[in-house]
Design a protein around this motif. Structure first.
Motif, mmCIF file in Angstrom:
data_model
loop_
_atom_site.group_PDB
_atom_site.id
_atom_site.type_symbol
_atom_site.label_atom_id
_atom_site.label_comp_id
_atom_site.label_asym_id
_atom_site.label_seq_id
_atom_site.Cartn_x
_atom_site.Cartn_y
_atom_site.Cartn_z
ATOM 1 N N HIS A 46 0.809 -1.222 -0.228
ATOM 2 C CA HIS A 46 0.129 0.079 0.040
ATOM 3 C C HIS A 46 0.914 1.148 -0.091
ATOM 4 N N TRP A 52 -2.214 5.176 0.558
ATOM 5 C CA TRP A 52 -2.693 5.731 1.242
ATOM 6 C C TRP A 52 -2.566 7.507 1.384
ATOM 7 N N CYS A 159 4.554 -7.500 13.097
ATOM 8 C CA CYS A 159 3.268 -6.839 12.643
ATOM 9 C C CYS A 159 2.113 -7.556 12.549
ATOM 10 N N GLY A 183 -10.511 -13.121 5.482
ATOM 11 C CA GLY A 183 -9.243 -12.886 4.560
ATOM 12 C C GLY A 183 -8.141 -13.740 5.395
ATOM 13 N N GLY A 186 -1.513 -12.952 5.552
ATOM 14 C CA GLY A 186 -0.619 -12.752 6.580
ATOM 15 C C GLY A 186 -1.226 -12.555 7.908
ATOM 16 N N HIS A 207 -12.450 -15.371 0.350
ATOM 17 C CA HIS A 207 -12.991 -15.387 -1.108
ATOM 18 C C HIS A 207 -12.024 -16.351 -2.085
ATOM 19 N N LYS A 211 -8.714 -22.102 -0.110
ATOM 20 C CA LYS A 211 -7.688 -22.169 1.179
ATOM 21 C C LYS A 211 -8.418 -23.011 2.377
ATOM 22 N N THR A 245 -9.539 -8.783 7.946
ATOM 23 C CA THR A 245 -8.139 -8.447 7.660
ATOM 24 C C THR A 245 -8.190 -8.030 6.158
ATOM 25 N N VAL A 246 -9.229 -7.949 5.600
ATOM 26 C CA VAL A 246 -9.057 -7.849 4.039
ATOM 27 C C VAL A 246 -8.459 -6.435 3.508
ATOM 28 N N ALA A 247 -7.572 -6.631 2.499
ATOM 29 C CA ALA A 247 -6.696 -5.546 2.200
ATOM 30 C C ALA A 247 -7.172 -4.708 1.063
ATOM 31 N N GLY A 269 -7.821 -4.668 8.493
ATOM 32 C CA GLY A 269 -7.423 -4.511 6.992
ATOM 33 C C GLY A 269 -7.466 -3.126 6.624
ATOM 34 N N SER A 292 -8.484 -1.178 14.769
ATOM 35 C CA SER A 292 -7.453 -1.236 15.698
ATOM 36 C C SER A 292 -6.100 -1.342 14.837
ATOM 37 N N ILE A 294 -2.019 -2.187 14.920
ATOM 38 C CA ILE A 294 -1.169 -2.948 15.496
ATOM 39 C C ILE A 294 -1.001 -3.096 17.235
ATOM 40 N N VAL A 336 -0.249 -15.853 -1.300
ATOM 41 C CA VAL A 336 0.865 -16.108 -0.413
ATOM 42 C C VAL A 336 0.239 -17.070 0.800
HETATM 43 P P1 NAP Z 1 -2.521 -10.088 2.731
HETATM 44 O O1 NAP Z 1 -1.688 -11.240 3.086
HETATM 45 O O2 NAP Z 1 -2.779 -9.881 1.328
HETATM 46 O O3 NAP Z 1 -4.065 -10.877 3.232
HETATM 47 C C1 NAP Z 1 -5.219 -10.050 2.825
HETATM 48 C C2 NAP Z 1 -6.108 -11.076 2.659
HETATM 49 O O4 NAP Z 1 -7.502 -10.419 2.243
HETATM 50 C C3 NAP Z 1 -5.917 -11.816 1.330
HETATM 51 O O5 NAP Z 1 -5.156 -13.129 1.586
HETATM 52 C C4 NAP Z 1 -7.510 -12.281 0.986
HETATM 53 O O6 NAP Z 1 -7.880 -13.532 1.805
HETATM 54 C C5 NAP Z 1 -8.339 -11.297 1.292
HETATM 55 N N1 NAP Z 1 -8.701 -10.568 0.074
HETATM 56 C C6 NAP Z 1 -7.788 -9.920 -0.755
HETATM 57 N N2 NAP Z 1 -8.446 -9.172 -1.664
HETATM 58 C C7 NAP Z 1 -9.611 -9.545 -1.349
HETATM 59 C C8 NAP Z 1 -11.000 -9.121 -1.993
HETATM 60 N N3 NAP Z 1 -10.953 -8.322 -3.256
HETATM 61 N N4 NAP Z 1 -12.457 -9.319 -1.652
HETATM 62 C C9 NAP Z 1 -12.133 -10.160 -0.323
HETATM 63 N N5 NAP Z 1 -10.862 -10.514 0.189
HETATM 64 C C10 NAP Z 1 -9.939 -10.139 -0.363
HETATM 65 O O7 NAP Z 1 -2.496 -8.870 3.544
HETATM 66 P P2 NAP Z 1 -1.869 -8.578 5.120
HETATM 67 O O8 NAP Z 1 -0.610 -8.215 5.030
HETATM 68 O O9 NAP Z 1 -2.690 -9.852 5.921
HETATM 69 O O10 NAP Z 1 -2.768 -7.347 5.432
HETATM 70 C C11 NAP Z 1 -3.991 -7.101 5.470
HETATM 71 C C12 NAP Z 1 -4.329 -5.701 5.440
HETATM 72 O O11 NAP Z 1 -4.163 -5.452 6.612
HETATM 73 C C13 NAP Z 1 -3.803 -4.797 4.609
HETATM 74 O O12 NAP Z 1 -4.808 -3.654 4.227
HETATM 75 C C14 NAP Z 1 -2.649 -4.202 5.400
HETATM 76 O O13 NAP Z 1 -2.447 -2.719 4.992
HETATM 77 C C15 NAP Z 1 -3.508 -4.225 6.627
HETATM 78 N N6 NAP Z 1 -2.654 -4.073 7.860
HETATM 79 C C16 NAP Z 1 -3.247 -3.425 8.978
HETATM 80 C C17 NAP Z 1 -2.479 -3.240 10.316
HETATM 81 C C18 NAP Z 1 -3.146 -2.582 11.430
HETATM 82 O O14 NAP Z 1 -2.293 -2.353 12.285
HETATM 83 N N7 NAP Z 1 -4.405 -2.354 11.399
HETATM 84 C C19 NAP Z 1 -1.245 -3.923 10.179
HETATM 85 C C20 NAP Z 1 -0.986 -4.703 9.109
HETATM 86 C C21 NAP Z 1 -1.597 -4.649 8.122
HETATM 87 P P3 NAP Z 1 -8.785 -14.585 1.170
HETATM 88 O O15 NAP Z 1 -7.943 -15.056 -0.132
HETATM 89 O O16 NAP Z 1 -8.682 -15.503 2.308
HETATM 90 O O17 NAP Z 1 -9.951 -14.036 0.659
#
Ligand code: NAP
Ligand code: ZN
Ligand code: ZN
Length: 350
Positions: A46, A52, A159, A183, A186, A207, A211, A245-247, A269, A292, A294, A336
């Protein structure tokens, strides 16, 4: 100043490429860390793509850092050369505001110094992250990696681990609660592992229908594939707690409907742009929607210690730094299983 090879994005959406940075000479309270591994978080993508807004380039991403203390400043009391340590999503904060005093440094009111794409507390110096050989960090913002944890598999705890652990603690998830993780990436796969450790009944909502087996292997009790929209109706009023957790952008209302009366959905997410929200989905069952970010330093250490006791780490796929752009593309395709971790020796070898 300690020079450090790194990989940086020179501008938004440019592929990451080799780059040289200078780390500061350790001040009295600093430690210099030789980085062994760094996890690849979707937030890195991102930000490297400036999704962002307000990104600072050139940008060296990476905030799931583990390594070894290589040098310490004269007044450092907590760390010795050779200690195995971690650095997460922030490297400093004001240390005076209500949030910092409460151990919630990530919500620092004047603003935490995030590990990259941010400024040190002087408001001027740009920070650079863990896609690099070494980093200099104030000793108070360094974590201890307990003995016995596999180092590469522990990196994502800094993280993905704390981001999923903190809301479970804060919102009081208990054994037997009916919980869902939306989701399975990670963050999501760590959420499943922590819910299992907490004794919650856990369902993965995904989705990606392929998995399912992984979700069950990781400790989930059930799996819902969202390809068929009927599943939202079939699972109405089912969960006490949902961790989203969806990105990518998605309609929150579909998932809110799966919460029971007084249930809570927590967004971790962080898609770019706004996602639609229908007030009726909240009001009808007195549901709660929260977010929330981290976790604080003390809470992150608590999580690492619990992971050591319970043998919890991430499922990782190791890559060399030269594969980082390809890995970004795979994360974007939800391909991944379940966290890329970069072996930083591949940077040292050139
Ligand atoms: P990631 O590994 O890409 O996991 C995100 C999951 O979201 C994907 O594996 C997928 O799971 C699902 N997804 C992706 N595109 C989608 C869509 N179009 N519709 C529905 N589901 C979808 O990413 P991550 O590293 O876990 O991070 C996830 C999000 O959290 C990111 O936006 C990141 O910036 C954010 N984040 C926030 C914090 C915080 O402190 N709040 C910390 C770290 C990361 P499925 O294949 O199972 O659907
Ligand atoms: Zn992250
Ligand atoms: Zn503060």
């Amino acid at each position: 100043m300690p020079a450090s090879r790194a990989y940086a994005a020179r501008e938004a959406r440019a592929p990451l490429a080799p780059f040289q940075i200078e780390r500061r000479e350790p001040g009295p309270h600093d430690v210099l860390i030789d980085i062994a591994y760094c996890g690849l978080c979707h937030s890195d993508i991102h930000q490297a793509r400036d999704e962002w807004g307000g990104a600072i380039f050139p940008m060296v991403p990476g905030h799931e850092i583990v390594g070894t203390v290589a040098a310490t400043g004269g007044d450092v009391t907590r760390w010795n050369i050779g200690d195995t340590v971690g650095v997460g999503v922030f490297v400093d904060s004001c240390r005076e505001c209500d949030a910092c005093m409460a151990g919630d440094e990530q919500y620092c009111e004047p603003g935490a110094s995030f590990t990259y794409n941010s400024r040190e507390q002087d408001g001027v110096t740009a920070t650079h992250g863990g896609y690099s050989e070494r980093i200099t960090v104030d000793e108070a913002y360094v974590l201890r990696i307990p003995h016995g944890l596999d180092l590469a598999a522990a990196a994502p705890l800094l993280c993905a681990g704390i981001t999923t652990y903190s809301p479970l603690r804060h919102f009081g998830v208990r054994a037997g609660d009916r919980c869902a993780v939306v989701g399975l990436g990670g963050l999501g796969h760590m959420g499943v592992k922590f819910l299992r450790a907490f004794g919650a009944e856990t369902t993965v909502v995904s989705h990606s229908p392929d998995k399912r087996d992984d979700a069950l292997r990781l400790g989930a009790d059930d799996f819902i594939a969202t390809g068929d929209r009927d599943v939202f109706r079939d699972n109405e009023n089912r969960f006490d707690f949902i961790l989203d957790t969806v990105a990518a952008k998605h309609a929150y209302g579909d998932y809110l409907k799966m919460l029971r009366r007084d249930g809570t959905m927590v967004l971790v997410g962080l898609p770019d742009g706004a996602s639609p929200l229908d007030a009726g989905r909240l009001a009808e069952m007195r549901r709660r929607l929260a977010g929330s970010v981290i976790g604080g330093i003390a809470e992150t250490q608590e999580m690492l210690d619990l992971c050591s006791e319970r043998g919890v780490t991430a499922d990782v796929e190791m890559i060399g730094i030269q594969q980082v752009n390809e890995a970004f593309e795979r994360v974007l395709r939800s391909d991944v299983r379940y966290r890329f971790v970069i072996d930083m020796d591949t940077l040292r070898r050139g």
